[in-house]
Design an enzyme around this catalytic site. Sequence first.
Site, mmCIF file in Angstrom:
data_model
loop_
_atom_site.group_PDB
_atom_site.id
_atom_site.type_symbol
_atom_site.label_atom_id
_atom_site.label_comp_id
_atom_site.label_asym_id
_atom_site.label_seq_id
_atom_site.Cartn_x
_atom_site.Cartn_y
_atom_site.Cartn_z
ATOM 1 N N ASP A 23 0.785 -1.244 0.000
ATOM 2 C CA ASP A 23 0.000 0.000 0.000
ATOM 3 C C ASP A 23 0.816 1.294 0.000
ATOM 4 O O ASP A 23 0.375 2.309 0.559
ATOM 5 C CB ASP A 23 -0.936 0.025 1.218
ATOM 6 C CG ASP A 23 -2.079 -0.966 1.091
ATOM 7 O OD1 ASP A 23 -2.296 -1.485 -0.019
ATOM 8 O OD2 ASP A 23 -2.743 -1.225 2.103
ATOM 9 N N LYS A 69 -5.956 -5.276 -3.775
ATOM 10 C CA LYS A 69 -6.617 -5.970 -2.679
ATOM 11 C C LYS A 69 -7.748 -5.088 -2.162
ATOM 12 O O LYS A 69 -7.735 -3.874 -2.346
ATOM 13 C CB LYS A 69 -5.635 -6.305 -1.558
ATOM 14 C CG LYS A 69 -5.014 -5.098 -0.850
ATOM 15 C CD LYS A 69 -3.959 -5.558 0.146
ATOM 16 C CE LYS A 69 -3.326 -4.387 0.887
ATOM 17 N NZ LYS A 69 -4.244 -3.747 1.838
ATOM 18 N N CYS A 124 -2.510 -3.019 7.558
ATOM 19 C CA CYS A 124 -2.352 -3.837 6.351
ATOM 20 C C CYS A 124 -1.077 -4.670 6.360
ATOM 21 O O CYS A 124 -1.079 -5.805 5.871
ATOM 22 C CB CYS A 124 -2.413 -2.948 5.110
ATOM 23 S SG CYS A 124 -4.063 -2.272 4.823
#
Length: 270
Positions: free
Chosen positions: A57, A169, A202
């Site tokens: 991310d 995702k 995450c």
Amino acid sequence: MQRFIPTFIILGFLGAHFNMQLQAGSPLEGKEGSVMLDAKPEPIAIDPAHTAVIVVDMENDFAAKGGMFDRAGADISGAQKAIAPTAKVLAAARQAGLKIIYLKMGYRPDLSDLGATDSVNRTRHLKFGVGQKIQAPDGRESRVLIRDTWDTDIVPELKPQPNDIVLYKTRFSGFYQTDLDATLKKFGIKYLIVTGVTTSICVESTVRDAMFRDYLCVLLKDCMSEPIGHDLPRTNHEASLLNAEVLLGWVSDSDQFINALAAKASQAAR
């Protein structure tokens, strides 16, 4: 009279117990072609031929001015600080021929993959403005956390290269309803060098799922960041690294990883 055992004693016992377990069963003896990476709770031998670097991310919405976190008032200075060491890690990994996999949080334009109407994933993300139209800093029209927009682009300093793999995702874990596990198995990957944001959300979610699948994860602590609890005496970032060190894998940093690859290259050149 009931007696309470102080938390630090419990943690100390657990740490010692699991450290002994790790020393007894962890891959300290390197196989031919492996490199020794200095880490906690002890060094780990990794085989570059079966290692991938995971970038979690590191996209504009989480790490850039004008992105979702920045617009919501979250502190992104830690994420921005992690960019430079991560860039060095990626450069060293590419030179050594390691596979690099980017995970990107991003939703379809109709938000059909955000979750059920009452799901926590949907309700919490909507509070951050997921799906809202914005004008990106570069002047483009964009939408918060929507696929194939400026918001979900990887920050320019870490831009994926043609041979890298990029996977979207829709939940905190990179393994949830994605091709990550199948991709890792396809390339015979066993060791994961983990970077990205955010450490306790995450990153840790992905590492936990990786551990459940018997991957060996090494978290590079200077290549990740966590805005939640960043102003506390002991941060969520530190707590997640402790979880990794004691139970989920190993913790190292960018310098140690780069030095390990350099040592391997030096040996090969002799």
